[in-house]
Motif scaffolding. Structure first.
Motif, PDB file in Angstrom:
ATOM      1  N   VAL A  39       0.864  -1.182   0.000  1.00 53.41           N
ATOM      2  CA  VAL A  39       0.000   0.000   0.000  1.00 53.41           C
ATOM      3  C   VAL A  39       0.897   1.227   0.000  1.00 53.41           C
ATOM      4  O   VAL A  39       1.716   1.399   0.901  1.00 53.41           O
ATOM      5  N   THR A  40       0.752   2.061  -1.029  1.00 52.29           N
ATOM      6  CA  THR A  40       1.564   3.270  -1.132  1.00 52.29           C
ATOM      7  C   THR A  40       0.660   4.485  -1.235  1.00 52.29           C
ATOM      8  O   THR A  40      -0.529   4.363  -1.540  1.00 52.29           O
ATOM      9  N   GLY A  41       1.223   5.641  -0.989  1.00 55.14           N
ATOM     10  CA  GLY A  41       0.466   6.874  -1.112  1.00 55.14           C
ATOM     11  C   GLY A  41       1.124   7.989  -0.323  1.00 55.14           C
ATOM     12  O   GLY A  41       2.077   7.763   0.425  1.00 55.14           O
ATOM     13  N   GLU A  42       0.590   9.160  -0.499  1.00 53.44           N
ATOM     14  CA  GLU A  42       1.137  10.325   0.185  1.00 53.44           C
ATOM     15  C   GLU A  42       0.869  10.247   1.682  1.00 53.44           C
ATOM     16  O   GLU A  42      -0.027   9.540   2.133  1.00 53.44           O
ATOM     17  N   SER A  43       1.626  11.017   2.417  1.00 53.92           N
ATOM     18  CA  SER A  43       1.467  11.075   3.862  1.00 53.92           C
ATOM     19  C   SER A  43       0.083  11.624   4.218  1.00 53.92           C
ATOM     20  O   SER A  43      -0.378  12.595   3.616  1.00 53.92           O
ATOM     21  N   GLY A  44      -0.567  10.965   5.167  1.00 50.43           N
ATOM     22  CA  GLY A  44      -1.853  11.446   5.656  1.00 50.43           C
ATOM     23  C   GLY A  44      -3.077  11.008   4.887  1.00 50.43           C
ATOM     24  O   GLY A  44      -4.173  11.499   5.135  1.00 50.43           O
ATOM     25  N   VAL A  45      -2.923  10.079   3.942  1.00 52.71           N
ATOM     26  CA  VAL A  45      -4.082   9.661   3.150  1.00 52.71           C
ATOM     27  C   VAL A  45      -4.816   8.452   3.730  1.00 52.71           C
ATOM     28  O   VAL A  45      -5.823   8.023   3.185  1.00 52.71           O
ATOM     29  N   GLY A  46      -4.305   7.896   4.826  1.00 52.50           N
ATOM     30  CA  GLY A  46      -4.996   6.776   5.458  1.00 52.50           C
ATOM     31  C   GLY A  46      -4.532   5.417   5.004  1.00 52.50           C
ATOM     32  O   GLY A  46      -5.316   4.464   4.977  1.00 52.50           O
ATOM     33  N   LYS A  47      -3.265   5.308   4.663  1.00 50.68           N
ATOM     34  CA  LYS A  47      -2.731   4.027   4.185  1.00 50.68           C
ATOM     35  C   LYS A  47      -2.847   2.919   5.223  1.00 50.68           C
ATOM     36  O   LYS A  47      -2.900   1.758   4.880  1.00 50.68           O
ATOM     37  N   GLU A  48      -2.914   3.271   6.483  1.00 49.73           N
ATOM     38  CA  GLU A  48      -3.003   2.248   7.530  1.00 49.73           C
ATOM     39  C   GLU A  48      -4.376   1.577   7.564  1.00 49.73           C
ATOM     40  O   GLU A  48      -4.514   0.475   8.094  1.00 49.73           O
ATOM     41  N   SER A  49      -5.383   2.179   6.988  1.00 51.64           N
ATOM     42  CA  SER A  49      -6.733   1.614   6.999  1.00 51.64           C
ATOM     43  C   SER A  49      -6.891   0.438   6.036  1.00 51.64           C
ATOM     44  O   SER A  49      -7.567  -0.541   6.356  1.00 51.64           O
ATOM     45  N   ILE A  50      -6.280   0.516   4.878  1.00 54.74           N
ATOM     46  CA  ILE A  50      -6.446  -0.522   3.857  1.00 54.74           C
ATOM     47  C   ILE A  50      -5.935  -1.886   4.345  1.00 54.74           C
ATOM     48  O   ILE A  50      -6.649  -2.886   4.231  1.00 54.74           O
ATOM     49  N   PRO A  51      -4.720  -1.968   4.922  1.00 52.97           N
ATOM     50  CA  PRO A  51      -4.278  -3.287   5.420  1.00 52.97           C
ATOM     51  C   PRO A  51      -5.165  -3.836   6.536  1.00 52.97           C
ATOM     52  O   PRO A  51      -5.374  -5.043   6.625  1.00 52.97           O
ATOM     53  N   LYS A  52      -5.702  -2.957   7.376  1.00 50.15           N
ATOM     54  CA  LYS A  52      -6.601  -3.415   8.440  1.00 50.15           C
ATOM     55  C   LYS A  52      -7.872  -4.012   7.845  1.00 50.15           C
ATOM     56  O   LYS A  52      -8.383  -5.022   8.331  1.00 50.15           O
ATOM     57  N   ILE A  53      -8.363  -3.388   6.807  1.00 50.74           N
ATOM     58  CA  ILE A  53      -9.566  -3.903   6.136  1.00 50.74           C
ATOM     59  C   ILE A  53      -9.262  -5.255   5.499  1.00 50.74           C
ATOM     60  O   ILE A  53     -10.027  -6.210   5.664  1.00 50.74           O
TER      61      ILE A  53
END
Length: 76
Positions: A39-53
């Motif tokens: 999961v990649t993306g800019e800082s602050g976009v919520g990348k931590e949510s996708i792996p949890k899902i």
């Protein structure tokens, strides 16, 4: 398979951007598989949510979820 709206409610995700919805659809799609996901993306976009899902919808959901911030690991 959970709908995008159900996932947004379950994980308290606010927004209706097409790219957000596409990311959530992909998370649902890969969750039952046994592949690695980056999961990649800019800082602050919520990348931590996708792996949890993905973890919560996978066959490993009863195992412990451990998040690793690869950017914080020194090169040496």
């Amino acid at each position: 398979m959970e709908s995008v709206q159900a996932i947004k409610q379950r994980f308290e995700i606010i927004g209706n951007d097409i790219k957000l919805n596409r990311a959530l659809e992909k998370a649902v799609q890969v969750a039952p598989t046994d592949i690695s996901v980056l999961v990649t993306g800019e800082s602050g976009v919520g990348k931590e949510s996708i792996p949890k899902i993905i973890h919560s919808l996978s066959h490993r959901k009863h195992s412990k979820y451990i998040a690793v911030n690869c950017g914080a690991i020194p090169e040496g």
